[in-house]
Design a protein around this motif. Sequence first.
Motif, PDB file in Angstrom:
ATOM      1  N   ALA A 458       0.780  -1.240   0.000  1.00 25.34           N
ATOM      2  CA  ALA A 458       0.000   0.000   0.000  1.00 25.34           C
ATOM      3  C   ALA A 458       0.812   1.291   0.000  1.00 25.34           C
ATOM      4  N   CYS A 459       1.970   1.292  -0.668  1.00 25.11           N
ATOM      5  CA  CYS A 459       2.754   2.522  -0.753  1.00 25.11           C
ATOM      6  C   CYS A 459       1.958   3.612  -1.465  1.00 25.11           C
ATOM      7  N   GLY A 460       1.011   3.224  -2.323  1.00 23.99           N
ATOM      8  CA  GLY A 460       0.187   4.208  -3.027  1.00 23.99           C
ATOM      9  C   GLY A 460      -1.064   4.587  -2.251  1.00 23.99           C
ATOM     10  N   HIS A 461      -1.134   4.168  -0.967  1.00 29.45           N
ATOM     11  CA  HIS A 461      -2.244   4.565  -0.078  1.00 29.45           C
ATOM     12  C   HIS A 461      -3.632   4.263  -0.675  1.00 29.45           C
ATOM     13  N   HIS A 462      -3.773   3.139  -1.378  1.00 25.85           N
ATOM     14  CA  HIS A 462      -5.058   2.891  -2.045  1.00 25.85           C
ATOM     15  C   HIS A 462      -6.243   2.798  -1.088  1.00 25.85           C
ATOM     16  N   HIS A 463      -5.981   2.354   0.164  1.00 25.08           N
ATOM     17  CA  HIS A 463      -7.095   2.210   1.117  1.00 25.08           C
ATOM     18  C   HIS A 463      -7.788   3.531   1.432  1.00 25.08           C
ATOM     19  N   VAL A 464      -7.032   4.629   1.401  1.00 19.10           N
ATOM     20  CA  VAL A 464      -7.642   5.914   1.763  1.00 19.10           C
ATOM     21  C   VAL A 464      -7.960   6.769   0.545  1.00 19.10           C
ATOM     22  N   GLY A 465      -7.866   6.177  -0.651  1.00 16.73           N
ATOM     23  CA  GLY A 465      -8.300   6.886  -1.843  1.00 16.73           C
ATOM     24  C   GLY A 465      -9.823   6.809  -1.945  1.00 16.73           C
ATOM     25  N   HIS A 466     -10.471   7.867  -2.415  1.00 18.18           N
ATOM     26  CA  HIS A 466     -11.918   7.783  -2.645  1.00 18.18           C
ATOM     27  C   HIS A 466     -12.185   6.623  -3.604  1.00 18.18           C
ATOM     28  N   ILE A 467     -11.300   6.548  -4.623  1.00 20.68           N
ATOM     29  CA  ILE A 467     -11.237   5.347  -5.454  1.00 20.68           C
ATOM     30  C   ILE A 467      -9.853   4.748  -5.223  1.00 20.68           C
ATOM     31  N   GLY A 468      -9.807   3.499  -4.846  1.00 25.44           N
ATOM     32  CA  GLY A 468      -8.519   2.848  -4.624  1.00 25.44           C
ATOM     33  C   GLY A 468      -8.337   1.711  -5.612  1.00 25.44           C
ATOM     34  N   ILE A 469      -7.128   1.597  -6.153  1.00 25.66           N
ATOM     35  CA  ILE A 469      -6.846   0.492  -7.059  1.00 25.66           C
ATOM     36  C   ILE A 469      -5.668  -0.290  -6.498  1.00 25.66           C
TER      37      ILE A 469
END
Lengths: 552, 200
Positions: A458-469
């Motif tokens: 999760a270096c791209g922080h997908h969990h806290v994106g409004h849209i996560g990939i």
Amino acid sequence: MYKYDLLDQSLVDERVAQYKGQLTRFLNKELTEEEFRPLRLQNGLYIQRHAPMLRVAVPYGLLSSTQLNKLADISDKYDRGYGHFSTRQNIQFNWPKLEDTPQILKELATVEMHAIQTSGNCIRNITTDQFSGVTPDEIIDPRYLAEIIRQWSTFHPEFALLPRKFKIAITGSSRDRAIVQAHDIGLEIFSDKDNEMAIKVWVGGGLGRTPILGSVIKENLSWKHILTYSEAILRVYNLYGRRDNMYKARIKILVKALGIEKFKELVEREWASIKDGPNTIDISEINRIKAFFSEPNYKNNKQNDLKKHVTNKSFSQWLSRCTHSHKKEGYRSVTLSLKSNKQAPGDATADQMRAVASLADQYSFGEIRVSHEQNLILADVLEDKLYELWEKAKVQKLTTPNVGLLTDIICCPGGDFCSLANAKSIPIANSIQDLFDDMDYLHDIGEINLNISGCMNACGHHHVGHIGILGVDKDGSEWYQLTLGGNQGNFASIGKVIGPSFSEEELPGVIKKIISTFIKHRHLDEIFIDCVSRIGLQPFKEAVYGKKEKKT
Amino acid sequence: MSSQLIINNSIVDDEWQLVMPPKADEEVKKQAGKVVMFKLTGEGSLTNEQIENTIFSKNGKVILPVGVFLHHQKDLKNRISKQEIGIWMETHEEIDSFINEINDINLLPLISVRVKKFADGRIFSIGNLLRLKYKYKNELRAIGDVLRDQLFFLKRSGFNSFHIREDRDAKDALLGLNDFTTPYQGAVDQKQPAWKIIKR
């Protein structure tokens, strides 16, 4: 910003010598790969897919123009003419040669930079709000406490080999831009009822394989005790955190296993024996460090000629997206977007770095900040100079007016570079950026965060994106799982998976469907995340998978 | 063969004999995955059988496993007063679990902590606790997978004695004690942080 004295400089110089020796002993086979590993990692050196990757520390995201020029020189001399700004406000070089690394570190040391503790199982770079010290909603400037924590955590002997990495973030604003709840320790500075600086402490947050938001362990901690209290938390973690399974080794797992009450009891017991001890800070030390972050020499400038240019549509789009209100009248902060669809999110070429350094010298007191959204910020720009700055930055393709919008994608280096990744992430980002390159449409869609990680670390922080990939591996091929409803800030939340994953080819179409569904259900100027919270996931699922969800 | 032991800043001969317990009959079942307080890493302690069957020499300086020491404490009074008895503990053992059963840890001339893998940083917290919380004043020795690149941190955590792993050169390791001149934070060896002791 903070300036090294003899002590800081000698520590960094001694580190260069120490690392050079360690590398020599490794190359001479006096150290095994296993023994060298934590040593090189704590100096930011990864062994990657194509070449080693060197991660250089940018403490709490603050850079001088001299430092940025040096980074540009290093990327020309030892790399392929570019660098990658990371979500921890650091910079990474993807192509250095192993044997060049001591020389790179030596050059960095000449501009008060290093790669200390940018990786490995230790306390990592302290991160904070990119608008510290300039944002009007700030209560207390977090930078001097961040610097105090940086010094305390550098080569901390007791925490040199923790069960796993340890990340601390600090904010001093009513609006949290540092995602403190997604950190091992999150700190929010506030002013208590007696007008004293106090700190709210979260513990056990983190993204990665098991995303968890932190729990409050202390509602009101006096600033004096920030180091001893952190020490108590870290000691409990160091002694009791799991070391038998790296996926269960983060502090969040310990906090969850014990429960926050039990964990707190252990911390308080440990703290009792060190509270008011030698590492307690006092006002003299606060003032000494604070002096480095005093206000620059602002001009009093109430008039401005911005109005002359607002008819220029692309300028006014940029003005509304990429500049931010400032506590000082007549000034704004500027975000230079590193998210044009022509390069990987967060990448900057050596020429761009030099251009930004020069803009900083001309317009922003020679300082630059790196945001965790992987953009560069000039914090103190006179409104009068914005048009001039915009024209110059435009030449370097640094004015894409997409900050906070769909194409301002947070993205890790992914499968193109990283050996941990399950899937590529940069091409995904670029394909979405290509699809939404109509600026008017992008502005109509409004604020939305799309974050991409190439694996569950999760270096791209997908969990806290409004849209996560999230890139996942299915039988050796690359697939992408989609989450909706994640959020950062004071209302942080973890996104929910909407269903089975997609192929790379399907993904842009899926994003398009999600956006259309939002447009269809949206109330007036409602932003995406509010709409998702209001209508739930079902309409999005139906749009993507069809009305009847097929079970596969 | 030259000695592997560093005390303070020099290589010295080892006067102590390290006593190991016999291997346990059955592998202690791992607790991994289960939430058991203080056993999160699933490491077991010595069984009673192991403790009773540990053999050690009747005279001379011996370092006993903590469990063995506690078991024989009463009979060893004489040797303790002659400064012949030291103890050693593993990094997963709780100081709290035995400290109250020892009359006065400062009657022990030596405490050793064994680090099985050099990357096990619990040893640093243990050193800190023994020195600062439990006020232990005598020789504190790191044994096991003790290597040059961790010595500076061990020293700062209160260790003054280091038994370097057998296949490594102790003289080379000695250099690791001086990797940095003036660290920032207060720790065991230098209790005050740099900003309190030098003008910055």
